[in-house]
Every structure is written in C-alpha cells, then in structure tokens.
Design a protein around this motif. Structure first.
Motif, PDB file in Angstrom:
ATOM      1  N   UNK A  51      53.597  35.570  52.196  1.00  0.00           N
ATOM      2  CA  UNK A  51      54.194  35.386  53.520  1.00  0.00           C
ATOM      3  C   UNK A  51      55.373  34.406  53.498  1.00  0.00           C
ATOM      4  N   UNK A  52      55.578  33.710  52.375  1.00  0.00           N
ATOM      5  CA  UNK A  52      56.734  32.815  52.306  1.00  0.00           C
ATOM      6  C   UNK A  52      57.423  32.950  50.945  1.00  0.00           C
ATOM      7  N   UNK A  64      72.674  36.392  48.379  1.00  0.00           N
ATOM      8  CA  UNK A  64      71.228  36.662  48.511  1.00  0.00           C
ATOM      9  C   UNK A  64      70.738  36.168  49.872  1.00  0.00           C
ATOM     10  N   UNK A  65      71.195  34.967  50.256  1.00  0.00           N
ATOM     11  CA  UNK A  65      70.796  34.400  51.539  1.00  0.00           C
ATOM     12  C   UNK A  65      71.310  35.287  52.679  1.00  0.00           C
ATOM     13  N   UNK A  66      72.541  35.740  52.547  1.00  0.00           N
ATOM     14  CA  UNK A  66      73.125  36.607  53.584  1.00  0.00           C
ATOM     15  C   UNK A  66      72.369  37.928  53.678  1.00  0.00           C
ATOM     16  N   UNK A  67      71.961  38.451  52.528  1.00  0.00           N
ATOM     17  CA  UNK A  67      71.300  39.760  52.512  1.00  0.00           C
ATOM     18  C   UNK A  67      70.007  39.730  53.326  1.00  0.00           C
ATOM     19  N   UNK A  94      64.181  43.070  56.684  1.00  0.00           N
ATOM     20  CA  UNK A  94      64.423  41.657  57.006  1.00  0.00           C
ATOM     21  C   UNK A  94      63.163  40.829  56.738  1.00  0.00           C
ATOM     22  N   UNK A  95      63.347  39.587  56.331  1.00  0.00           N
ATOM     23  CA  UNK A  95      62.192  38.692  56.258  1.00  0.00           C
ATOM     24  C   UNK A  95      62.010  38.040  57.625  1.00  0.00           C
ATOM     25  N   UNK A 100      61.398  32.253  54.701  1.00  0.00           N
ATOM     26  CA  UNK A 100      62.088  32.058  53.420  1.00  0.00           C
ATOM     27  C   UNK A 100      62.648  30.649  53.337  1.00  0.00           C
ATOM     28  N   UNK A 101      62.688  30.123  52.119  1.00  0.00           N
ATOM     29  CA  UNK A 101      63.331  28.828  51.858  1.00  0.00           C
ATOM     30  C   UNK A 101      64.255  29.020  50.669  1.00  0.00           C
TER      31      UNK A 101
END
Ligand code: UTP
Length: 293
Positions: A51-52, A64-67, A94-95, A100-101
């Motif tokens: 879940x994370x 990657x962050x943008x995706x 989408x997450x 996400x971190x």
C-alpha cells in the motif's frame, strides 16, 4: 507477525548498459510495449497487498514522479474528446494520494546503499524490495507468491529461478539447506560463483521481503564487489541472525537492464498483448524474413 505493507523500488542507478537511451530518460521509464517498465513492477506489488511505495531516486529521475502524478491537461483534453476508455486506464494506474514517497540517493553507491536510503520511510517493519529493471510475469504475481511464503515462515524471503549451469557465473545464486516443494531454507548466497563451485543453479531474481534489521547491517556495510555497497553482503550478515527462505516462484522474469534483455521483454509483452499480439507476431516474422534475405 507484522504484514508487509511497504515496497522499496530503487531507481537511482545510472543505467549505463542502456546508454544513450538512458542519458535523459530513466531506465525504468523505457516503454516495454505500451507502458513503462516501472508500471509492471508497481502492479506486481499492488496485487501482493503493498500500500506504500518508496522510490529511491537520483538525478534526472523526475519523470518517474511525474508519471505517478495526475496529468490534468492531458486528462482534460481526453475528457473533451470523449476518450473515456483511455481516461479510465490512466486513472487505474495512478497511485492513491499519499501512497508514495520519494527519497533521494545523492550518489549511486550501490543497491545496498539505495535500500538504506529508504530506512526512515520504512521504519521498524518488514518491507519488500523490487528491482524495477526486472519484470516478472507470473500469476499470482511473484511478490504475491512470496507473501504467501512469508505468512507461513516469517523472517526473510527472496525469489529465485533456475538458470543454465553454464551461466551461473553471471548471477548471485543460493545455497539451499532443505527443500519443501518450491520453498527452500537457505544456508548461504554466493555472488557470481565459478560453475564447478556453484552450490545450485538457482539465481536471485530481484524480489526480496526483508526485516528492518537489514538497515543496521547496511549502515555498517563498506563497499563490496565493484566498489558498491551490496545488498547481498548485508543479507549474508543478516542470515547469521534470522531465517532466510527462497521461493522458486512460478513464472518468468525479463531483465530489462541491458539492450538484448530489453528487446526480449518488449517483444514478449508485445506478443502477449490481447489486441495486438497477432499483428506483432506478423511484424516480427516479416522482419526476420527480411533479415534472412
Ligand atoms: P543495476 O546495476 O541493474 O542498475 O541495479 P544500474 O546501475 O542502473 O545499471 P548499469 O549497470 O549502470 O547499466 C539494479 C537496480 O538498482 C538500482 C538501479 O536503478 C536498478 O533499478 N540502483 C543501483 C540504485 O538505485 N542505486 C545504485 O547505486 C545502484
């Protein structure tokens, strides 16, 4: 026993074997047929109950962050054009907010160091590590199969697969002590052994469930093979204190980390596509026929 909720995805490597493609694009964002490699790996983890997601990123990895973020302009345009099916597909990938971190590995000092960079976000609980340049096709997903072993055995669990004996020198292989079906209790791991010295032909796939004490070993760990801080060395140290099981998972892996492996992964996923697989097979046959002249 604490459940495995968090997954660490180390994506800070330089991807030198796939240069020049990876000069400006992260290796993990290269498309494998119709989606970036990292999407397959995130999907594998999600169906296993993760879940994370903790992405260990480096310079030039912001794609990657943008995706995994919303793309409002794109979504608006698709909505205006009535492309609801594409919109729904984007939505599904989408997450969830807050799931996400992103932590930064400032220099690519090795996989072990990348995993150690996630220690504060992971905290004091077991976690999964998935190498995102390896895609595993399996049902249930490879990590889901490992989670079943973890629920029974606890401790640490890694995925392995057989490789030809002539190739064991390219891989990290395990030394199994006992075997029960597909699950083995491990005695040791050997990095790139000579064929005659290899304790088995079972290579480590790039999927791990680890206990948080691995961070203590990584913190003390100096550079190992290739001058990098190796996850394998820290696992070998932890094996003196805790149990390690290996699962010969049911499925197939594709290593996208070099050009030939990337081609194999791309072609396999193209051929397996429900809509376009047959056309892709035709194209590949045509290309081979042209090549043979
Ligand atoms: P690899 O060794 O396959 O990736 O590491 P690399 O270093 O990017 O590849 P080459 O050898 O230069 O072509 C396995 C995974 O660990 C990550 C990589 O991003 C890859 O997903 N990694 C590796 C890190 O995050 N940090 C590192 O310091 C090393």
């Amino acid at each position: 026993m604490k459940p495995v909720r968090k997954a660490v995805l180390p994506v800070a490597g330089l991807g030198t074997r796939v240069l020049p493609a990876t000069k400006a694009i992260p290796k993990e964002m290269l498309p494998v047929f119709d989606r970036p490699a990292i999407q397959y790996v995130v999907d594998e983890a999600r169906v296993a109950g993760i879940t994370h997601f903790v992405f260990v990123t480096g310079r030039n990895k912001s794609a990657i962050e943008d995706y995994f973020d919303r793309a409002y302009e794109l979504e608006d345009t698709l909505r205006m054009k009535g492309k609801t099916d594409v919109l729904q597909a984007l939505e599904a990938e989408l997450l969830p907010p807050g799931a996400s971190s992103f932590v930064r590995q400032q220099a690519p000092l090795g996989l072990g160091h990348a995993v150690w960079c996630a220690r504060d976000v992971v905290g004091d609980e077991p976690f999964a590590v998935l190498l995102p340049d390896v895609i595993v096709r399996a049902a249930p997903s490879c990590l889901a199969q490992m989670a079943q072993v973890y629920a029974r055995e606890g401790g640490n669990v890694i995925a392995v697969e057989p490789v030809p004996e002539s190739e064991v020198h390219k891989y990290g292989v395990i030394d199994p002590e006992t075997r029960d079906g597909r699950v083995m209790k491990m005695r040791a791991m050997v990095e790139k052994p000579k064929r005659e010295a290899a304790p088995s032909n079972l290579s480590i796939t790039g999927r791990y469930i680890l206990q948080p004490q691995i961070f203590d070993h990584l913190a003390r760990q100096g550079a190992g093979a290739g001058g990098e801080i190796q996850l394998t060395d820290a696992m070998a140290a932890l094996m003196q204190e805790q149990s390690f099981h290996a699962l010969e998972y049911d499925g197939r892996s594709f290593d996208c980390g070099d050009k030939a492996g990337y081609l194999r992964a791309f072609a396999a996923h193209a051929l397996a596509d429900v809509e376009l697989g047959a056309r892709c097979a035709e194209i590949l046959r045509e290309l081979l026929a042209e090549e043979r002249g």
